[in-house]
Design an enzyme around this catalytic site. Structure first.
Site, PDB file in Angstrom:
ATOM      1  N   ASP A 130       0.827  -1.213   0.000  1.00 27.04           N
ATOM      2  CA  ASP A 130       0.000   0.000   0.000  1.00 27.04           C
ATOM      3  C   ASP A 130       0.863   1.265   0.000  1.00 27.04           C
ATOM      4  O   ASP A 130       2.010   1.252   0.450  1.00 27.04           O
ATOM      5  CB  ASP A 130      -0.897  -0.023   1.256  1.00 27.04           C
ATOM      6  CG  ASP A 130      -2.023   0.997   1.154  1.00 27.04           C
ATOM      7  OD1 ASP A 130      -2.402   1.373   0.032  1.00 27.04           O
ATOM      8  OD2 ASP A 130      -2.530   1.417   2.215  1.00 27.04           O
TER       9      ASP A 130
ATOM     10  N   ASN B 271       1.132   3.475  -2.863  1.00 27.02           N
ATOM     11  CA  ASN B 271       1.591   3.939  -4.184  1.00 27.02           C
ATOM     12  C   ASN B 271       1.043   5.317  -4.548  1.00 27.02           C
ATOM     13  O   ASN B 271       1.772   6.186  -5.042  1.00 27.02           O
ATOM     14  CB  ASN B 271       1.133   2.975  -5.288  1.00 27.02           C
ATOM     15  CG  ASN B 271       1.787   1.625  -5.184  1.00 27.02           C
ATOM     16  OD1 ASN B 271       2.757   1.469  -4.457  1.00 27.02           O
ATOM     17  ND2 ASN B 271       1.262   0.648  -5.902  1.00 27.02           N
TER      18      ASN B 271
ATOM     19  N   HIS C 211       1.934   3.546  -9.011  1.00 24.75           N
ATOM     20  CA  HIS C 211       1.761   2.106  -9.256  1.00 24.75           C
ATOM     21  C   HIS C 211       2.889   1.571 -10.135  1.00 24.75           C
ATOM     22  O   HIS C 211       3.377   0.465  -9.920  1.00 24.75           O
ATOM     23  CB  HIS C 211       0.413   1.840  -9.943  1.00 24.75           C
ATOM     24  CG  HIS C 211      -0.773   2.185  -9.096  1.00 24.75           C
ATOM     25  ND1 HIS C 211      -0.876   1.823  -7.770  1.00 24.75           N
ATOM     26  CD2 HIS C 211      -1.926   2.859  -9.377  1.00 24.75           C
ATOM     27  CE1 HIS C 211      -2.030   2.255  -7.282  1.00 24.75           C
ATOM     28  NE2 HIS C 211      -2.674   2.906  -8.230  1.00 24.75           N
TER      29      HIS C 211
ATOM     30  N   LEU D 253       9.694 -21.338  -3.952  1.00 28.04           N
ATOM     31  CA  LEU D 253       8.736 -20.423  -3.316  1.00 28.04           C
ATOM     32  C   LEU D 253       7.334 -20.493  -3.948  1.00 28.04           C
ATOM     33  O   LEU D 253       7.203 -20.454  -5.175  1.00 28.04           O
ATOM     34  CB  LEU D 253       9.279 -18.990  -3.456  1.00 28.04           C
ATOM     35  CG  LEU D 253       8.410 -17.858  -2.922  1.00 28.04           C
ATOM     36  CD1 LEU D 253       8.469 -17.812  -1.393  1.00 28.04           C
ATOM     37  CD2 LEU D 253       8.846 -16.510  -3.501  1.00 28.04           C
TER      38      LEU D 253
ATOM     39  N   ARG E  20      -4.763  -1.483   9.129  1.00 28.30           N
ATOM     40  CA  ARG E  20      -5.946  -2.320   8.948  1.00 28.30           C
ATOM     41  C   ARG E  20      -5.601  -3.428   7.959  1.00 28.30           C
ATOM     42  O   ARG E  20      -4.560  -3.378   7.290  1.00 28.30           O
ATOM     43  CB  ARG E  20      -7.132  -1.488   8.448  1.00 28.30           C
ATOM     44  CG  ARG E  20      -6.842  -0.641   7.225  1.00 28.30           C
ATOM     45  CD  ARG E  20      -8.086   0.113   6.759  1.00 28.30           C
ATOM     46  NE  ARG E  20      -7.766   1.065   5.724  1.00 28.30           N
ATOM     47  CZ  ARG E  20      -7.620   2.383   5.919  1.00 28.30           C
ATOM     48  NH1 ARG E  20      -7.767   2.895   7.133  1.00 28.30           N
ATOM     49  NH2 ARG E  20      -7.333   3.183   4.906  1.00 28.30           N
TER      50      ARG E  20
END
Ligand code: IPE
Ligand code: IPE
Ligand code: MG
Length: 255
Positions: free
Chosen positions: A12, A14, A29, A123, A181
């Site tokens: 978060d 950007n 972005h 991964l 949050r």
């Protein structure tokens, strides 16, 4: 080597990062998308088994059309650019979310990379795209009920119907950008996750900060509802010391 099996990140900040530089949100972005491969590499090198990145939420559909379509374009660009590196690094790639409304060629590319990397053993890299935690739980619930009419649902049997059951519970959730949050991310899987919030906005997030967070959080004690092993140990040492002192006193008063 990191002790965390599954790390999830809400990427978060950007838009604010771009605004601070008097640029349009989309520019943020674009910059943010360049950070992703370094973070994936760091996770892979740290021995983390699964990395889930929140790239686009079900709620993000309400953003301006051009922002939404530029996020789709960036996902496609990322996959075109990183496809070979993902394959070479033995990474198993998947997208979780309701992606049927994405452009057809983007869906085709996602499916292609998913199928090429299906047998990879490194991964587990997951992009949460058009993803909502509540939607995931509801669709799992419906799929279970359809396939197992009349059967009692358990936590284990329900979780088999999640988008990607093999990634399991989240051990550590990091959110960049300063908000505290979880914004409808992996609600079920984060039941016992350690949470870490950093003010760093995603385009400024670095492998160094990621490593620092991993080592800082690994010092936390995860208790899962049990009592503290550390304070328990301290308590038994204290009791033993008191008993020893008592005994010594008794012995001296005997003389
Ligand atoms: C996160 O950055 C990326 C997405 C949600 C797609 P934001 O676009 O939410 O950036 P801020 O929070 O407005 O700064
Ligand atoms: C959460 O970020 C979703 C992603 C990072 C993809 P948002 O910026 O959409 O979350 P809110 O709106 O601040 O909760
Ligand atoms: Mg945001």
């Amino acid at each position: 080597m990191s002790e965390f099996k599954h790390v999830a990140i809400i990427m978060d900040g950007n838009g604010r990062w771009a605004r601070e530089r008097l640029r349009p949100r989309i520019w943020g972005h674009v910059r943010g998308s360049t950070v992703v491969s370094d973070i994936v590499q760091t996770a892979s090198d740290s021995g983390i088994k699964a990395l889930t990145l929140y790239a686009f939420s079900t709620e993000n559909w309400s953003r301006p059309k051009d922002e939404v379509s530029s996020l789709f374009k960036l996902l496609r660009k990322f996959l075109i650019k990183e496809k070979n590196r993902i394959i070479a690094n033995n990474i198993k790639f998947k997208v979780i979310g309701e992606i049927e409304n994405l452009p057809k060629e983007t869906i085709a590319l996602i499916r292609e990379v998913e199928s090429i990397t299906d047998s990879s053993t490194g991964l587990n890299l997951t992009f949460a795209f058009s993803y909502g935690g509540r939607t995931e739980i509801v669709q799992a619930f419906n799929a279970f009920a359809k396939e197992n009419p009349g059967k009692v649902m358990t936590e284990k049997s329900l979780s088999q119907y999640f988008y990607r059951p093999e990634i399991g519970d989240v051990d550590l959730m990091i959110r960049t950008g300063g908000e505290k949050r979880i914004s409808n991310f992996l609600l079920w899987q984060m039941a016992y996750a350690e949470l870490y919030f950093t003010d760093t906005k995603w385009p400024d997030f670095s492998p160094e900060e990621f490593q620092k967070i991993l080592s800082e959080v690994s010092r936390r004690e995860r208790r899962f509802g049990n009592v503290s092993v550390q304070s328990d140990l301290a308590e038994s040492i204290e009791v033993a010391e008191t008993n020893k002192n008592k005994k010594m006193k008794e012995n001296t008063s005997d003389v």
